[in-house]
Design a protein around this motif. Structure first.
Motif, mmCIF file in Angstrom:
data_model
loop_
_atom_site.group_PDB
_atom_site.id
_atom_site.type_symbol
_atom_site.label_atom_id
_atom_site.label_comp_id
_atom_site.label_asym_id
_atom_site.label_seq_id
_atom_site.Cartn_x
_atom_site.Cartn_y
_atom_site.Cartn_z
ATOM 1 N N ALA A 494 33.969 47.168 83.527
ATOM 2 C CA ALA A 494 34.505 48.505 83.269
ATOM 3 C C ALA A 494 35.847 48.429 82.563
ATOM 4 O O ALA A 494 36.149 49.228 81.651
ATOM 5 N N SER A 495 36.671 47.466 82.946
ATOM 6 C CA SER A 495 37.983 47.315 82.319
ATOM 7 C C SER A 495 37.849 46.917 80.847
ATOM 8 O O SER A 495 38.555 47.444 79.977
ATOM 9 N N LEU A 496 36.922 46.008 80.547
ATOM 10 C CA LEU A 496 36.686 45.625 79.153
ATOM 11 C C LEU A 496 36.209 46.807 78.328
ATOM 12 O O LEU A 496 36.555 46.938 77.145
ATOM 13 N N SER A 497 35.448 47.712 78.942
ATOM 14 C CA SER A 497 34.986 48.884 78.205
ATOM 15 C C SER A 497 36.151 49.761 77.764
ATOM 16 O O SER A 497 36.056 50.487 76.773
ATOM 17 N N GLY A 498 37.262 49.707 78.503
ATOM 18 C CA GLY A 498 38.449 50.437 78.076
ATOM 19 C C GLY A 498 39.017 49.878 76.793
ATOM 20 O O GLY A 498 39.553 50.631 75.959
ATOM 21 N N VAL A 499 38.907 48.573 76.590
ATOM 22 C CA VAL A 499 39.297 47.968 75.314
ATOM 23 C C VAL A 499 38.414 48.504 74.201
ATOM 24 O O VAL A 499 38.882 48.843 73.104
ATOM 25 N N SER A 500 37.120 48.612 74.478
ATOM 26 C CA SER A 500 36.187 49.176 73.506
ATOM 27 C C SER A 500 36.554 50.617 73.170
ATOM 28 O O SER A 500 36.578 51.016 72.006
ATOM 29 N N GLY A 501 36.861 51.408 74.215
ATOM 30 C CA GLY A 501 37.254 52.788 73.977
ATOM 31 C C GLY A 501 38.499 52.889 73.125
ATOM 32 O O GLY A 501 38.598 53.748 72.241
ATOM 33 N N ALA A 502 39.461 52.001 73.374
ATOM 34 C CA ALA A 502 40.690 52.010 72.581
ATOM 35 C C ALA A 502 40.433 51.645 71.129
ATOM 36 O O ALA A 502 41.194 52.050 70.229
ATOM 37 N N LEU A 503 39.363 50.900 70.875
ATOM 38 C CA LEU A 503 38.980 50.557 69.503
ATOM 39 C C LEU A 503 38.113 51.641 68.864
ATOM 40 O O LEU A 503 37.595 51.453 67.758
ATOM 41 N N GLY A 504 37.929 52.763 69.566
ATOM 42 C CA GLY A 504 37.191 53.896 69.012
ATOM 43 C C GLY A 504 35.688 53.783 69.132
ATOM 44 O O GLY A 504 34.963 54.398 68.352
ATOM 45 N N ARG A 505 35.201 53.043 70.132
ATOM 46 C CA ARG A 505 33.760 52.884 70.309
ATOM 47 C C ARG A 505 33.248 53.865 71.358
ATOM 48 O O ARG A 505 34.009 54.494 72.093
ATOM 49 N N ASP A 506 31.915 53.954 71.449
ATOM 50 C CA ASP A 506 31.307 54.965 72.319
ATOM 51 C C ASP A 506 31.293 54.568 73.785
ATOM 52 O O ASP A 506 31.410 55.406 74.671
ATOM 53 N N PHE A 507 31.113 53.267 74.081
ATOM 54 C CA PHE A 507 30.915 52.850 75.467
ATOM 55 C C PHE A 507 32.259 52.679 76.160
ATOM 56 O O PHE A 507 33.018 51.767 75.850
ATOM 57 N N ASP A 508 32.530 53.545 77.110
ATOM 58 C CA ASP A 508 33.786 53.490 77.854
ATOM 59 C C ASP A 508 33.531 53.971 79.279
ATOM 60 O O ASP A 508 33.259 55.146 79.514
ATOM 61 N N ILE A 509 33.592 53.046 80.238
ATOM 62 C CA ILE A 509 33.485 53.406 81.657
ATOM 63 C C ILE A 509 34.739 52.944 82.392
ATOM 64 O O ILE A 509 34.699 52.621 83.577
ATOM 65 N N SER A 510 35.866 52.946 81.660
ATOM 66 C CA SER A 510 37.112 52.453 82.255
ATOM 67 C C SER A 510 37.566 53.310 83.423
ATOM 68 O O SER A 510 38.404 52.875 84.221
ATOM 69 N N GLY A 511 37.012 54.518 83.548
ATOM 70 C CA GLY A 511 37.322 55.337 84.708
ATOM 71 C C GLY A 511 36.819 54.748 86.006
ATOM 72 O O GLY A 511 37.182 55.222 87.093
ATOM 73 N N GLN A 526 25.982 57.835 87.642
ATOM 74 C CA GLN A 526 27.015 58.296 86.712
ATOM 75 C C GLN A 526 26.528 58.112 85.278
ATOM 76 O O GLN A 526 26.137 57.009 84.893
ATOM 77 N N VAL A 527 26.589 59.181 84.478
ATOM 78 C CA VAL A 527 26.252 59.098 83.054
ATOM 79 C C VAL A 527 27.526 58.804 82.269
ATOM 80 O O VAL A 527 28.540 59.487 82.444
ATOM 81 N N TRP A 528 27.504 57.756 81.441
ATOM 82 C CA TRP A 528 28.689 57.475 80.632
ATOM 83 C C TRP A 528 28.635 58.302 79.328
ATOM 84 O O TRP A 528 27.570 58.752 78.952
ATOM 85 N N PRO A 529 29.822 58.531 78.721
ATOM 86 C CA PRO A 529 31.108 57.856 78.920
ATOM 87 C C PRO A 529 31.858 58.368 80.140
ATOM 88 O O PRO A 529 31.748 59.531 80.517
ATOM 89 N N ILE A 530 32.643 57.439 80.732
ATOM 90 C CA ILE A 530 33.480 57.760 81.894
ATOM 91 C C ILE A 530 34.864 57.146 81.630
ATOM 92 O O ILE A 530 35.241 56.133 82.239
ATOM 93 N N PRO A 531 35.625 57.665 80.683
ATOM 94 C CA PRO A 531 36.928 57.079 80.361
ATOM 95 C C PRO A 531 37.940 57.309 81.472
ATOM 96 O O PRO A 531 37.791 58.216 82.299
ATOM 97 N N ALA A 532 38.955 56.470 81.504
ATOM 98 C CA ALA A 532 40.022 56.632 82.489
ATOM 99 C C ALA A 532 40.903 57.813 82.098
ATOM 100 O O ALA A 532 41.201 58.030 80.918
#
Length: 872
Positions: A494-511, A526-532
């Motif tokens: 989930a933490s790595l997905s936050g890196v993806s979100g910061a790069l503007g990608r769709d998959f983000d479950i950093s929340g 839970q349906v993603w995306p789930i950003p922090a």
């Protein structure tokens, strides 16, 4: 006390309430199924026994300790990398793995071993959908949600026998149509499948004709002035090029097997219904042109802006339960974790920094077909196969077996000791199975659900993530792989997905990256995306554009349809498919007697005209072959398949029907973009199989009949088998004992001179140990009734009669596996006045549990109505 978990079968991702006693119910609170289960899910309790389980590590047939096994894996992979480079090692994974397993495997081989040679059976399932999504959207994003099927005005099912392969989603569609009869259903499929039962329009398209049909639709969208210019101008590139290619290929639509009225009816429905969902699955993806077919579909939705809003959009339906989770962690050889791109230097650097990884491959690794070719060519020195059976499921399956045996060191992780693949490897590692392991899966609508344990791990079985992590520690990377629990792995994912979100990608479950172990244990779907930091209210994608190409726009692709293959001489177009009640290579479903009762042996669907031309008889045997392999299958004559085509299910293995392994005949031809093999487009020659005799047998013992044709299945009390031989045995009593695996007991025998049938029963006192029937033609006995007698105190005369007793009317072939209702049961009920599906359900209970058999109930009523009309 029940445990909330998730079904381990298809990509629908149904919630299950499971008890340690084997009790199984659908979870009414899970959004995917709201309590529904299909026949396979309902029978999960019958599959959790320990029979056949691998319970300890085994090296070339001898048990070894876990320490020895793990040290050996670390040593062999390290030596291969040292002596031959990172490209000499490979993993082949499975959508049966949990996301946490997949994540550790991907991190280990890409970030630390430095090899991108990690692929998965999702390559056989959804790789073309992935490639089509990435070409169009910039990421592998499924835009919609399951509820869109209930909100749509028209649903188009392309290359999907949803009724059999995703039954619970089909139930949702069926219920939506019952509630709103104006909802229109279109099925595009070369075969007339059970899904067609609710279709307003069935388009029996020729295989690989899909791109031409959707190109024609795109031209009609323009001609009818339905292009959403506001949406396209703001959010889409490539419209003119796509239209130009479609216009040039318009003539090809007339060669795709459809008449003008069918084509016009489809175009009218699609164009006049703004709320259109186009679901596509294996019939689209498993093609040498699968990616182009996907993009032809996506083009139509992008051109009209019918995407990302309630009740509309393209929808890729996955086959494996965690195909989506595997894609989320970069399980394919051309991907990085969190939907990042392996060939993007910024993405590689971000993942490498996050992992603190010593090395990262800069180019994609070998895709599945090429991976096994590299094994055979000697390029792969160490191979690890996890939770899958490629010697059955891959194309050119016999070659794959040879390829695995050619690798100097091979590892197999599985729950079953004997599979076609596990028989080929050096080191076998016992894996935790469903009900024993803990982690997450992601279904086809991007919903993350927990799989929870409700059984202890048997013997020395271990979770896959833990085994992978232990190998990583032994290879010198303890800090990176010293995980204490699957929850810890999930938090890192989930933490790595936050890196993806910061790069503007769709998959983000950093929340979810701060979940405690307790929160993880209680995680709800839970349906993603789930950003922090904030809540995403609309879980659909692309209604307002915001695509993931650098300019933020989608791309429509110019698609040139292929020329359609025609039969050559005596060859038939060979399609592979699935049956309703079995899953992949039956390592799980084969344990449940009720699931083998519906389709108990491998078969070939053949058109009546082809059967007549080839001299094939109904229920006889047919031999099909080509340069890759050979199979012997039961003949099923039906106009459900087109003339010049044939179709067989792919589930049977060397353990269940050695001559019925149909993927041995499939050519390893792949899509040029996705690498997905064309599992539905082989060519075969067919001829009647020269059997001198046919047999049917039931036994208390697990039979292992070494006969030219044999198909083995579980029964309620023991085992049943269909057999055939080239030569008449000299001694039928000896033949019966050999087939039945019963050497003790007293034989009773009756030779029926009128039919030529030999009937043999073997008793130990009054208890029936086995029964054997053989004849010059396919044996006609009440199979279900005879199988029910095994192990009971039954007089020989009752057994040798081959029919049920007076107190037990014959069932016929089982139609409803859940409620054990046969074809003859249903025919009697129809004759007594049950002339509708609801009436038939009420008086027989068929279809009242999972409902998967309801299309067959409707077919049976229609068949009997037709017979009555013909008689009148």
């Amino acid at each position: 006390m029940s445990t909330c978990t998730t079904c381990p079968y298809c990509g629908v991702g149904c919630g299950v309430l499971a008890g340690a006693d084997g009790s199984i119910k659908g979870d009414p609170n899970h959004p995917a199924n709201a309590g529904r289960l299909c026949s396979k899910g309902t029978a999960l309790g019958a599959t959790i026994g320990l029979e056949g389980r691998l319970l300890a590590p085994s090296l070339k047939g001898a048990d070894v300790s876990w320490d020895h096994a793990l040290d050996l894996v670390a040593q062999k992979f390290s030596e291969a990398i040292r002596d031959h480079g990172p490209e000499s090692v490979a993993f082949y994974l499975s959508g049966q793995l949990l996301t946490e397993d997949y994540y550790v495997a991907n991190k280990l081989i890409k970030g630390f071993m430095g090899s991108a040679n990690i692929d998965t059976n999702s390559r056989l399932c959804m790789a073309s959908a992935v490639a089509g999504h990435k070409r169009a959207f910039g990421t592998d994003t499924v835009p919609g949600q399951y509820e869109d099927f209930e909100l749509a005005d028209t649903i188009v099912l392309v290359g999907s026998n949803t009724a059999w392969c995703h039954p619970v989603l089909f139930r949702r569609i069926e219920a939506a149509k019952a509630a709103r009869p104006d909802l229109k259903i279109v099925v595009i499929d070369p075969r007339r499948t059970a899904t067609c039962q609710i279709a307003d329009l069935h388009l029996p398209i020729q295989s690989d004709g899909d791109a031409a049909l959707f190109n024609h639709l795109l031209c009609e969208i323009k001609a009818r002035d339905l292009i959403n210019h506001d949406y396209v101008n703001a959010h889409v590139n490539g419209l003119e090029a796509a239209l130009g290619a479609a216009a040039q290929s318009t003539a090809s639509v007339v060669t795709c097997g459809l008449n003008p009225d069918q084509i016009n009816a489809f175009v009218d429905l699609w164009c006049k219904s703004e709320k259109v969902v186009t679901l596509f699955s294996m019939g689209v993806n498993q093609s040498a042109y699968g990616t182009d077919k996907v993009n032809a579909i996506l083009n139509c939705h992008l051109a009209t802006g019918r995407i990302g809003r309630p009740g509309m959009g393209p929808f890729s339906m996955t086959g494996q339960p965690n195909a989506m989770g595997g894609r989320e962690v970069g399980g394919l050889s051309n991907m990085l974790a969190s939907h990042l791109d392996l060939e993007n230097a910024d993405h590689r650097a971000a993942v490498q920094e996050f992992w603190a990884a010593p090395v990262m491959p800069e180019k994609p690794g070998l895709k599945a077909v090429d991976l096994f070719r590299a094994c055979r060519d000697g390029k792969i020195k160490a191979l690890w196969v996890m939770s899958t059976n490629p010697v059955v499921s891959m194309p050119e399956a016999d070659f794959v077996a040879e390829a695995i045996r050619s690798v100097p060191f091979t590892v197999g992780s599985d729950i079953i000791a004997r599979t076609d693949t596990m028989d080929c490897v050096d080191l076998r590692l016992p894996a935790a199975g469903w009900g024993e392991k803990s982690g997450t899966v992601t279904n086809s609508e991007r919903c993350i659900s927990r799989q929870r344990p409700f059984l202890p791990m048997p013997g020395e079985a271990r979770a896959d993530w833990a085994v992978l992590a232990a190998v990583g520690c032994r290879m010198g990377w303890k800090e990176a792989f010293d995980y204490a629990s699957p929850a810890e792995v999930f938090r890192e994912h989930a933490s790595l997905s936050g890196v993806s979100g910061a790069l503007g990608r769709d998959f983000d479950i950093s929340g979810l990256e701060t979940l405690s172990d307790v929160d993880y244990d209680h995680l709800t779907p839970q349906v993603w995306p789930i950003p922090a930091g904030y809540e995403v209210e609309n879980k659909r994608f692309f209604a307002e554009g915001k695509f993931y190409h650098p300019d933020g726009k989608a791309k429509m692709l110019p698609i040139t349809p292929p020329e359609l293959a025609q039969p050559e001489g005596e060859t038939l177009r060979f399609n592979t498919a699935r049956v309703r009640d079995h899953w992949h290579t039956m390592t799980r479903t084969g344990r449940a007697p009720q699931l083998g009762a519906h389709m108990g042996e491998p078969y070939l669907e053949v058109h009546p005209e082809d059967a007549l031309r080839l001299g094939l008889q109904a229920a006889g045997l047919v031999e099909i072959e080509n340069s890759h392999g050979r199979a012997v299958l039961r003949v099923l004559i039906t106009d459900r398949v087109q003339k010049g085509a044939c179709c067989a299910p792919m589930h049977w293995t060397a353990q269940t029907a050695a001559a019925g392994r149909v993927n041995a005949l499939v050519t390893g031809r792949v899509d040029a973009v996705s690498g997905q093999p064309a599992l539905k487009m082989a060519k075969v020659k067919a001829r009647a199989y020269p059997a001198a005799w046919f047999g049917f047998a039931v036994s208390v013992a697990e039979m292992q009949p070494n006969r030219p044709y044999a198909a083995l299945a579980r029964s309620k009390q023991g085992w049943r088998v269909e057999v055939a031989g080239h030569k008449l045995p000299r001694d039928w009593d000896k033949e019966a004992r050999s087939v039945l695996g019963v050497q003790n007991g007293i034989i009773s025998r009756f030779d029926d001179s009128a039919s030529g049938m030999v009937r043999i029963a073997i008793h130990d006192g009054a208890q029936l140990l086995g029964a054997f029937f053989a004849a010059p033609e396919p044996v006609q006995v009440a199979r279900a009734a005879i199988a029910d007698l095994i192990g009971k105190d039954i007089p020989a005369a009752r057994v040798l009669a081959g029919v049920p007793g007076q107190d037990q009317p014959a069932k016929g072939a089982i139609v409803c596996a859940c409620m054990d209702v046969g074809r003859l049961d249903l025919q009697r009920a129809i004759a007594a006045g049950a002339d509708s599906v609801p009436a038939l359900m009420e008086c027989t209970s068929a279809g009242t549990n999972c409902g998967s058999c309801k299309p067959e109930l409707a077919d049976l009523i229609a068949q009997l109505d037709t017979q009555r009309m013909a008689a009148e």
